[in-house]
Design a protein around this motif. Sequence first.
Motif, mmCIF file in Angstrom:
data_model
loop_
_atom_site.group_PDB
_atom_site.id
_atom_site.type_symbol
_atom_site.label_atom_id
_atom_site.label_comp_id
_atom_site.label_asym_id
_atom_site.label_seq_id
_atom_site.Cartn_x
_atom_site.Cartn_y
_atom_site.Cartn_z
ATOM 1 N N ASN A 125 0.477 26.924 -40.379
ATOM 2 C CA ASN A 125 -0.152 25.610 -40.450
ATOM 3 C C ASN A 125 -1.629 25.660 -40.814
ATOM 4 O O ASN A 125 -2.194 24.646 -41.253
ATOM 5 N N PHE A 126 -2.268 26.835 -40.625
ATOM 6 C CA PHE A 126 -3.723 26.884 -40.738
ATOM 7 C C PHE A 126 -4.221 28.006 -41.646
ATOM 8 O O PHE A 126 -5.396 28.364 -41.594
ATOM 9 N N GLN A 127 -3.352 28.549 -42.485
ATOM 10 C CA GLN A 127 -3.823 29.508 -43.486
ATOM 11 C C GLN A 127 -4.604 28.734 -44.554
ATOM 12 O O GLN A 127 -4.159 27.689 -45.021
ATOM 13 N N ASP A 128 -5.767 29.251 -44.944
ATOM 14 C CA ASP A 128 -6.587 28.506 -45.898
ATOM 15 C C ASP A 128 -6.948 29.298 -47.156
ATOM 16 O O ASP A 128 -7.699 28.812 -48.001
ATOM 17 N N GLY A 129 -6.423 30.517 -47.282
ATOM 18 C CA GLY A 129 -6.683 31.301 -48.483
ATOM 19 C C GLY A 129 -7.980 32.083 -48.461
ATOM 20 O O GLY A 129 -8.226 32.883 -49.359
ATOM 21 N N SER A 130 -8.813 31.884 -47.439
ATOM 22 C CA SER A 130 -10.095 32.594 -47.394
ATOM 23 C C SER A 130 -9.914 34.069 -47.057
ATOM 24 O O SER A 130 -10.656 34.926 -47.530
ATOM 25 N N THR A 131 -8.924 34.372 -46.237
ATOM 26 C CA THR A 131 -8.584 35.736 -45.843
ATOM 27 C C THR A 131 -7.071 35.861 -45.869
ATOM 28 O O THR A 131 -6.389 35.032 -45.260
ATOM 29 N N PRO A 132 -6.530 36.856 -46.547
ATOM 30 C CA PRO A 132 -5.073 37.022 -46.520
ATOM 31 C C PRO A 132 -4.564 37.180 -45.085
ATOM 32 O O PRO A 132 -5.052 38.020 -44.336
ATOM 33 N N GLY A 133 -3.604 36.329 -44.708
ATOM 34 C CA GLY A 133 -3.090 36.385 -43.345
ATOM 35 C C GLY A 133 -4.149 36.074 -42.314
ATOM 36 O O GLY A 133 -4.225 36.733 -41.271
ATOM 37 N N LYS A 134 -4.975 35.051 -42.566
ATOM 38 C CA LYS A 134 -6.090 34.727 -41.660
ATOM 39 C C LYS A 134 -5.621 34.541 -40.232
ATOM 40 O O LYS A 134 -6.251 35.002 -39.293
ATOM 41 N N LEU A 135 -4.528 33.827 -40.062
ATOM 42 C CA LEU A 135 -3.900 33.722 -38.749
ATOM 43 C C LEU A 135 -2.700 34.657 -38.711
ATOM 44 O O LEU A 135 -1.889 34.679 -39.638
ATOM 45 N N GLN A 136 -2.611 35.425 -37.643
ATOM 46 C CA GLN A 136 -1.591 36.451 -37.505
ATOM 47 C C GLN A 136 -0.730 36.205 -36.274
ATOM 48 O O GLN A 136 -1.223 35.766 -35.226
ATOM 49 N N PHE A 137 0.565 36.489 -36.411
ATOM 50 C CA PHE A 137 1.463 36.568 -35.255
ATOM 51 C C PHE A 137 1.451 38.012 -34.789
ATOM 52 O O PHE A 137 1.997 38.893 -35.447
ATOM 53 N N GLY A 138 0.795 38.263 -33.663
ATOM 54 C CA GLY A 138 0.565 39.628 -33.220
ATOM 55 C C GLY A 138 1.827 40.347 -32.777
ATOM 56 O O GLY A 138 2.868 39.747 -32.479
ATOM 57 N N SER A 139 1.720 41.637 -32.716
ATOM 58 C CA SER A 139 2.857 42.501 -32.393
ATOM 59 C C SER A 139 3.307 42.301 -30.949
ATOM 60 O O SER A 139 2.622 41.675 -30.138
ATOM 61 N N GLY A 140 4.483 42.856 -30.626
ATOM 62 C CA GLY A 140 5.034 42.739 -29.283
ATOM 63 C C GLY A 140 4.043 43.230 -28.234
ATOM 64 O O GLY A 140 3.513 44.331 -28.346
ATOM 65 N N TRP A 141 3.808 42.428 -27.205
ATOM 66 C CA TRP A 141 2.757 42.690 -26.226
ATOM 67 C C TRP A 141 3.344 42.708 -24.822
ATOM 68 O O TRP A 141 4.231 41.930 -24.499
ATOM 69 N N TRP A 142 2.844 43.631 -23.996
ATOM 70 C CA TRP A 142 3.167 43.745 -22.587
ATOM 71 C C TRP A 142 4.668 43.934 -22.381
ATOM 72 O O TRP A 142 5.205 44.984 -22.725
ATOM 73 N N PHE A 143 5.372 42.935 -21.872
ATOM 74 C CA PHE A 143 6.802 43.099 -21.621
ATOM 75 C C PHE A 143 7.602 43.213 -22.913
ATOM 76 O O PHE A 143 8.760 43.651 -22.892
ATOM 77 N N LEU A 144 7.020 42.831 -24.034
ATOM 78 C CA LEU A 144 7.695 42.945 -25.338
ATOM 79 C C LEU A 144 7.248 44.186 -26.096
ATOM 80 O O LEU A 144 7.636 44.375 -27.249
#
Length: 232
Positions: A125-144
């Motif tokens: 919803n918020f990628q703007d083209g200024s940085t490739p992949g500006k917003l990232q879905f981070g890797s599995g964390w803690w229990f994941l």
Amino acid sequence: MPFTYSEPCEEAEASAIYARARSLALSSEPETLKFRSFMLRFFGDLDAEAGWTQQLHLGALRNTNRRRLAEFGPDTGYDSIGDWPQAEPLVRYLDQLEAAGKLPKIILYNVNPVDNYVLATMIGNFQDGSTPGKLQFGSGWWFLDQKEGMEWQLNALSNVGLLSRFVGMLTDSRSFMSYPRHEYFRRLLCNLLGVEVERGEIPNDLGLLGRLVRGICFENAKAYFGLECGAV
């Protein structure tokens, strides 16, 4: 954080809440949430101005056992997965920063696998083209942070996002023994891709796959964080 703090709160109101707290007056839960929301947005502004990356870890239910908390203190193994609604407060926060023109690079992590697709779709919803992949879905964390959890994250991102822009595994820098998780992640990633090649779901093109793996495991993070380091 259990969820993203994003209640409307202007600087004057946050200052008044802070002043009352300094005078030892107890803050109500709504006031506490408003102050946290103001500070989180303020830190987002600073991150955007500095070109830094903000990382939000969402969904942990902490200190669940009061007797053990009193005996051993916080962060001693009595935390678990929480089930707060994540989508609406998160989108409010991102939209507040975007509307002000101060949305920094952000990596979103969830501890509840139920929220995988919430975060995987939210970043689009918020990628703007200024940085490739500006917003990232981070890797599995803690229990994941294990085989199945990592595969869930990779598949969710691959299904609804762009896996080729993923910046890969994170490291808990407080613990030297956490660094081998990068090796574990790379083996898991390559195995996942290899299985899909065998199924005929992606091309059996070693050049293409090599660039994808190299990007996820090193090159994407190097570019995203502006790291000064050599190639692998």
